[in-house]
Scaffold this active site. Sequence first.
Site, PDB file in Angstrom:
ATOM      1  N   GLY A   1     -34.870  21.136  14.510  1.00 38.76           N
ATOM      2  CA  GLY A   1     -34.881  20.796  13.444  1.00 38.76           C
ATOM      3  C   GLY A   1     -36.410  20.632  12.536  1.00 38.76           C
TER       4      GLY A   1
ATOM      5  N   GLY B   1     -39.477  19.209   6.807  1.00 38.10           N
ATOM      6  CA  GLY B   1     -39.400  17.488   7.064  1.00 38.10           C
ATOM      7  C   GLY B   1     -40.283  17.854   8.310  1.00 38.10           C
TER       8      GLY B   1
ATOM      9  CE1 TYR C   1     -29.403   8.719  10.794  1.00 38.76           C
ATOM     10  CE2 TYR C   1     -29.751   6.768   9.495  1.00 38.76           C
ATOM     11  CZ  TYR C   1     -30.508   8.229   9.557  1.00 38.76           C
ATOM     12  OH  TYR C   1     -31.443   8.261  10.649  1.00 38.76           O
TER      13      TYR C   1
ATOM     14  CE  LYS D   1     -31.307   9.248  13.886  1.00 39.41           C
ATOM     15  NZ  LYS D   1     -32.011  10.328  14.189  1.00 39.41           N
TER      16      LYS D   1
HETATM   17  C1  8X3 Z   1     -33.395   6.980   7.641  1.00 43.44           C
HETATM   18  C2  8X3 Z   1     -34.284   5.572   7.557  1.00 43.44           C
HETATM   19  O1  8X3 Z   1     -33.530   3.852   5.726  1.00 43.44           O
HETATM   20  O2  8X3 Z   1     -32.295   5.422   5.700  1.00 43.44           O
HETATM   21  O3  8X3 Z   1     -33.275   7.340   9.153  1.00 43.44           O
HETATM   22  O4  8X3 Z   1     -31.823   4.483   7.383  1.00 43.44           O
HETATM   23  S1  8X3 Z   1     -32.584   5.450   6.042  1.00 43.44           S
END
Ligand code: 8X3
Length: 250
Positions: free
Chosen positions: A7, A11, A149, A153
């Site tokens: 990536g 960023g 998401y 993580k």
């Molecule tokens: C990025 C931060 O708060 O949008 O991983 O999940 S958040």
Amino acid sequence: MVILITGASVGFGAASARKFVANGHKVILLARRLEKLEALQKELGGEENAQIIACDVCDTARIESALANLAQDFKQIDVLLNNAGLALGLQSADEANIADWEEMIQTNVLALVRLTRLLLPQMVARKKGHIINIGSIAGRYPYPGGNVYGATKAFVRQFSLNLRADLYDKHIRVSNIEPGLSGGSEFSLVRFKGDEKLANAVYEGTKPLLPEDIAEAIFWVATLPSHINVNTIELMPTIQAPAALNVHKQ
Ligand code: 8X3
């Protein structure tokens, strides 16, 4: 050091590439968009400092053959920065798009474990290496719409800790960097599928973390003396804090 950055075109990835090269290290830039990689390579002083692998991070076979064809002084990779990842959508779990969920699992989980597995043997053989994963506060704190998401993580967080359990006696370091609200990247634009209004609204009236802030943390963990392993760093902008527990009242 040689650092492979996924990536890398924008960023956190691009900011990290700039930070490492500015401090005399070599980078391998992996991302899909060749034009962006070429522009960054030029900015970083050309192929002596930065090599390019233009492909999808999920395409492990192509990455493997590209790594085999790298210039000799880029072949021994000291740091793998697993930065490629994305959030798609912010809908409630009962309304979310299943294809979005699968794409996040493919990129944030599958591609990351495949690349890690690909590079670890050469690191272990040399008794030198560092896997730096980009996790998220979303892997630690639930929030509405964070569903898959956040779960990807959380996987990255636990995978990082479990890698240490396997590698602490093999001289390999593993760190998980968990940023909170971060601007200056395409994160929200991707999450909202190109809707600039929605993406910009995320940062309105805030002072978010910036890619350079995350690159600073990454550089710090990567350049500490080799007897120090940073397991996890959780960063939030000062304007953000873990949310209260919500109660829905009738
Ligand atoms: C990025 C931060 O708060 O949008 O991983 O999940 S958040």
